[in-house]
Design a protein around this motif. Structure first.
Motif, PDB file in Angstrom:
ATOM      1  N   LYS A 114       1.029  -1.191   0.056  1.00  0.00           N
ATOM      2  CA  LYS A 114      -0.172   0.084  -0.005  1.00  0.00           C
ATOM      3  C   LYS A 114       0.972   1.548  -0.033  1.00  0.00           C
ATOM      4  CE  LYS A 114      -3.602   2.313   2.564  1.00  0.00           C
ATOM      5  NZ  LYS A 114      -4.304   2.699   3.648  1.00  0.00           N
ATOM      6  N   VAL A 115       2.055   1.246   0.778  1.00  0.00           N
ATOM      7  CA  VAL A 115       2.952   2.352   0.919  1.00  0.00           C
ATOM      8  C   VAL A 115       3.500   2.810  -0.480  1.00  0.00           C
ATOM      9  CG1 VAL A 115       4.784   3.270   1.936  1.00  0.00           C
ATOM     10  CG2 VAL A 115       3.044   2.436   3.309  1.00  0.00           C
ATOM     11  N   HIS A 116       3.882   1.477  -0.804  1.00  0.00           N
ATOM     12  CA  HIS A 116       4.593   1.599  -2.331  1.00  0.00           C
ATOM     13  C   HIS A 116       3.696   2.211  -3.366  1.00  0.00           C
ATOM     14  CE1 HIS A 116       6.430   0.117  -5.999  1.00  0.00           C
ATOM     15  NE2 HIS A 116       7.428   0.415  -5.483  1.00  0.00           N
ATOM     16  N   ASP A 117       2.512   1.785  -3.267  1.00  0.00           N
ATOM     17  CA  ASP A 117       1.457   2.095  -4.344  1.00  0.00           C
ATOM     18  C   ASP A 117       1.375   3.485  -4.156  1.00  0.00           C
ATOM     19  OD1 ASP A 117       1.498  -0.374  -5.587  1.00  0.00           O
ATOM     20  OD2 ASP A 117      -0.492  -1.035  -4.902  1.00  0.00           O
ATOM     21  N   ASP A 118       0.944   4.031  -2.977  1.00  0.00           N
ATOM     22  CA  ASP A 118       0.705   5.404  -2.596  1.00  0.00           C
ATOM     23  C   ASP A 118       2.155   6.355  -3.105  1.00  0.00           C
ATOM     24  OD1 ASP A 118      -1.595   4.694  -1.709  1.00  0.00           O
ATOM     25  OD2 ASP A 118      -1.169   5.075   0.638  1.00  0.00           O
ATOM     26  N   MET A 119       3.186   5.978  -2.771  1.00  0.00           N
ATOM     27  CA  MET A 119       4.270   6.615  -3.217  1.00  0.00           C
ATOM     28  C   MET A 119       4.320   6.649  -4.540  1.00  0.00           C
ATOM     29  SD  MET A 119       7.202   5.500  -0.417  1.00  0.00           S
ATOM     30  CE  MET A 119       8.498   5.549  -1.833  1.00  0.00           C
TER      31      MET A 119
END
Length: 179
Positions: A126-131
């Motif tokens: 999720k964090v990677h996709d948000d970034m």
């Protein structure tokens, strides 16, 4: 009984393999694939039912094996007379139940570990996709601002060209009036 132990041992090996693969430093696309497969599997009602029943059976095995492995053992050193020594078949039964307790305990433990690692992996995805989306948003913003800058520059150049043509026309009229 051998099929039962084979299933228990196979499930332990499978959980150990899954956990080993999850903690390997793999490329992010493969990690995302593992998480999407896990998420899809946990949304399936059949998989959730089967895993719940299997976990319950293994928990019962753990509890029963723990209870049966708590046999008090008297050895020759404990009893000087040698008359109250625990028979060998009781010791063998105790070892058998201890082995089952360890196997079932590790199955339960690795099940919790896999769930925890998948939760962490889900947060990382999720964090990677948000970034990534933020970077795409910044790229789109930068591209839009550069397009706006190019349009402004084009209008400035057109205005400069009109001003130069006007100056050339005025210079021609001024040069003809002086001659």
């Amino acid at each position: 009984m051998s099929i039962y132990l084979l299933i228990i041992f196979f499930s332990l090996i499978m959980e150990m393999t899954i956990l080993f693969i999850l903690v390997l430093p793999l490329p992010f696309s493969i990690r995302r694939l593992f998480f999407s497969l896990f998420e899809r599997a946990t949304k399936s009602m059949q998989v959730r039912t089967i895993s719940s029943i299997f976990g319950l059976l293994v928990s019962f095995l753990f509890y029963d094996s723990r209870k049966r492995s708590m046999v008090h053992v008297l050895t020759y050193q404990d009893d000087v007379s040698g008359q109250n020594v625990t028979p060998i078949h009781a010791l063998a039964s105790r070892a058998y139940h201890q082995r089952n307790m360890y196997l079932s305990g590790f199955i339960l433990y690795f099940g919790v570990c896999i769930a925890t690692v998948m939760t962490i992996l889900g947060k990382l995805v999720k964090v990677h996709d948000d970034m990534h989306m933020r970077e795409l948003g910044n790229i789109e913003y930068i591209a839009k601002s550069r397009i706006d800058d190019l349009i402004k520059l084009k209008h400035e150049k057109e205005q400069n060209l009109r001003d130069l043509k006007l100056q050339v026309a005025k210079l021609k009229t001024a040069s003809t009036s002086f001659s």
